[in-house]
Design an enzyme around this catalytic site. Structure first.
Site, PDB file in Angstrom:
ATOM      1  N   LYS A 172      61.258 -16.924 -62.995  1.00 21.48           N
ATOM      2  CA  LYS A 172      61.181 -18.099 -63.870  1.00 21.48           C
ATOM      3  C   LYS A 172      59.928 -18.816 -63.411  1.00 21.48           C
ATOM      4  CE  LYS A 172      66.155 -19.021 -63.945  1.00 21.48           C
ATOM      5  NZ  LYS A 172      67.137 -20.063 -63.639  1.00 21.48           N
ATOM      6  N   HIS A 184      58.609 -24.544 -62.062  1.00 25.21           N
ATOM      7  CA  HIS A 184      58.527 -25.782 -62.844  1.00 25.21           C
ATOM      8  C   HIS A 184      58.566 -27.007 -61.941  1.00 25.21           C
ATOM      9  CE1 HIS A 184      62.801 -26.905 -62.564  1.00 25.21           C
ATOM     10  NE2 HIS A 184      63.044 -25.614 -62.626  1.00 25.21           N
ATOM     11  N   HIS A 244      60.961 -28.022 -59.019  1.00 23.33           N
ATOM     12  CA  HIS A 244      60.849 -27.506 -57.651  1.00 23.33           C
ATOM     13  C   HIS A 244      59.763 -28.220 -56.846  1.00 23.33           C
ATOM     14  CE1 HIS A 244      63.727 -24.251 -57.879  1.00 23.33           C
ATOM     15  NE2 HIS A 244      63.267 -23.986 -59.073  1.00 23.33           N
TER      16      HIS A 244
END
Length: 578
Positions: A138, A141, A144
């Site tokens: 993923k 983003h 994090h």
């Protein structure tokens, strides 16, 4: 420290109070600078001396403070003794204050504030910090970002205090999400897109398969089967998973480099898929594993069936869960590192998860579970992950760089830079970090571009600008002045305020080391920058007599040094030109 003045005061007090100096040191604090021109430098809290005395008939504290002050004498260090609200106040000999503080800052360099008596006798420990921990496949983003910068700050601070720190990035590289992703890639994936823009393509596939699984039960079933194949070691499934993992880590390393963050170890949930089976066997052998009607395995932490204290550790198909893998990881790290403390930096939504993990370790017989600590933080609001409505960290970094370049280009005083992109990114990151660290870590906050880029007031841009401006002074006037200086030339209120503030740096570091909150350091550095801005206007170097210019330059150099030290602890790279 506080340049040894605190200890000198403690020694005089110890003779009067018949207490060891060590017992008094934490009761003596540097007084925060005030708007008033002249304040004392240190105060002794009389309350803290009487904390253990439960005699309610004791005389009024103010009377006690006055009596104590009368027994004390001025000496070569203390030039004035007075009383305040429940305190005894000490003013340091002004020439001694000036000379000692400035010499100490220059001599100690990056260790200024860390050699303090507040840290004396501090045992050196082995500390594991687990932070960042994005989910593989993923895109990284902004959700994090907080774990990354907070974990980096904690690791920096612990390292600066002399501890041995192991920085671990524990990747989310296992679990049902890979069942979904494996199935999704077989349905919607393209090899060419995977090679040209891996994380973007995997993210699109993940969003699409989630939508399909919500509407079509056969897709959800396929995902479950794919993950089961992974757990059983199916070669084809593992090969696809490995490709996703390798491509993701490559991308992360690049982003971490831009953030100035590094790790000693890239670990992941996948490392513990076999060891988590050992954990399940151990729980079973201790009679802690309970099977439910649905076929799952749980641990009842309350011992009386309280539903809120039941933790699921195995799915009905025998596959492991996040909690099981965290137990296996903790046990493995203790075997590997024999740590004194292990700190997990994640959002507050995982508070219950870690409470349960630590509790399970304890009932499994691991006493060292008490050495594990969860540092929770609030979430950056306004960002979703599963429906594609997400701000990716790399997009944010690119936006920061672009906006800062535009801001710098519009300011007339901007110097010509060798690498304007790098400077813009460093200033932008400072803006982002200071915005994040100003409040309590537990607070949620809403991400706002406008707030991040304010150049006036209490911002990261202001800190970087102050550092660059002070560096420019040293460049302009050279180092010839810095060999020796006359302390008598630094007795203006602006100079004294700066010196008094520099005295407090060790206390601020001590506070942050106690509660792991960066806001104490942020607040300190912003005040230091405001004091420097006022002094820069009033304490001219140009056209001043050489003796005065030299002393002032010494003062500004000390400010820049401490400002740079504090920024580095926060994870900010100071710029010398902007």
């Amino acid at each position: 420290m506080a340049c040894g003045f605190r200890r000198a005061i403690a020694c005089q007090l110890s003779r009067v109070l018949n207490l060891p100096p060590e017992n008094l040191i934490t009761s003596i604090s540097a007084i925060p600078i005030s708007q008033k021109e002249e304040v004392a430098d240190f105060q002794l809290s009389v309350d803290s001396l009487l904390e253990e005395d439960n005699d309610h008939s004791r005389p009024d504290i103010q009377v006690q403070a006055k009596r104590l002050a009368e027994k004390l004498r001025c000496d070569t260090v203390v030039s004035e003794i007075s009383t305040g609200q429940r305190t005894v106040n000490f003013k340091i000999n002004r020439e001694l204050l000036t000379k000692t503080v400035l010499q100490q800052v220059i001599e100690d360099g990056s260790k200024y504030g860390l050699k303090s008596e507040l840290f004396s006798g501090l045992p050196r420990k082995k500390i594991v910090v687990e932070f960042s921990s994005p989910n593989v496949a993923k895109k990284f983003h902004v959700g994090h970002l907080r774990s990354t910068i907070i974990g980096n700050f904690i690791a920096n601070l612990k390292e600066a205090l002399g501890h041995q720190v192991i920085r671990i990035n524990y990747l989310g590289d296992w679990g049902m999400q890979f069942g979904l992703l494996g199935t999704g890639f077989q349905l919607f994936g393209y090899e060419e897109k995977l090679q040209s823009n891996p994380l973007q393509h995997l993210f699109e596939v993940y969003v699409q398969v989630n939508k399909e699984a919500a509407d079509d039960k056969s897709v959800a079933k396929s995902a479950q089967e794919f993950f089961q194949r992974l757990e059983l070691g199916d070669v084809q499934a593992l090969s696809l998973w490995q490709k996703f993992r390798d491509l993701s880590i490559e991308e992360y390393v690049r982003v971490y480099k831009r953030l100035g963050v590094y790790f000693d170890e890239y670990s992941g949930e996948s490392f513990y898929r076999e060891k988590s089976q050992e954990v399940l066997k151990l729980l079973e052998s201790k009679g802690l594993l309970l099977k439910t009607i649905k076929g799952t395995a749980v641990v009842d932490l309350s011992g009386n069936g309280d539903p809120s204290s039941i933790c699921t550790v195995m799915r009905s198909d025998g596959t492991s869960l996040y909690a099981t893998r965290d137990l296996a990881a903790a046990i493995d790290r203790m075997d590997k590192y024999n740590f004194d403390t292990m700190i997990y930096v994640t959002d507050k939504g995982q508070k219950k998860h870690f409470q349960q993990v630590f509790q399970m370790l304890k009932i499994m017989g691991y006493d060292w579970a008490e050495r594990c600590q969860h540092v929770p933080f609030g979430v950056v609001q306004g960002m979703k992950t599963r429906r594609g409505d997400v701000t990716f960290l790399e997009d944010v970094l690119n936006e920061i760089q672009l906006r800062m370049l535009q801001n710098m280009a519009s300011i007339k005083t901007t110097k010509e830079l060798k690498n304007p992109q790098e400077t813009a990114e460093r200033v932008g990151l400072a803006a982002l970090i200071i915005q994040d660290f100003k409040g309590l870590l537990l607070s949620d906050y809403k991400f706002s571009w406008d707030r991040v880029f304010q150049s006036r007031g209490d911002t990261g841009v202001f800190l970087q600008y102050t550092h660059a401006r002070l560096h420019s002074l040293e460049e302009t006037f050279g180092c010839g002045y810095l060999n020796d200086f006359n302390t008598a030339c630094l007795q203006e209120p602006q100079s004294v305020s700066i010196l008094q503030h520099l005295l407090r740096f060790d206390e601020v570091l001590y506070k942050s080391s106690q509660d792991l909150q960066p806001r104490h350091i942020v607040s300190y550095l912003l005040t230091l920058s405001h004091l420097a801005a006022v002094a820069h206007k009033t304490l001219q170097i140009k056209d001043s007599p050489p003796e005065v210019a030299g002393a002032r330059l010494h003062l500004f150099k000390a400010v820049r040094s401490v400002l740079g030290n504090g920024m580095k602890l926060l994870g900010i790279t100071p710029v010398c030109r902007m």
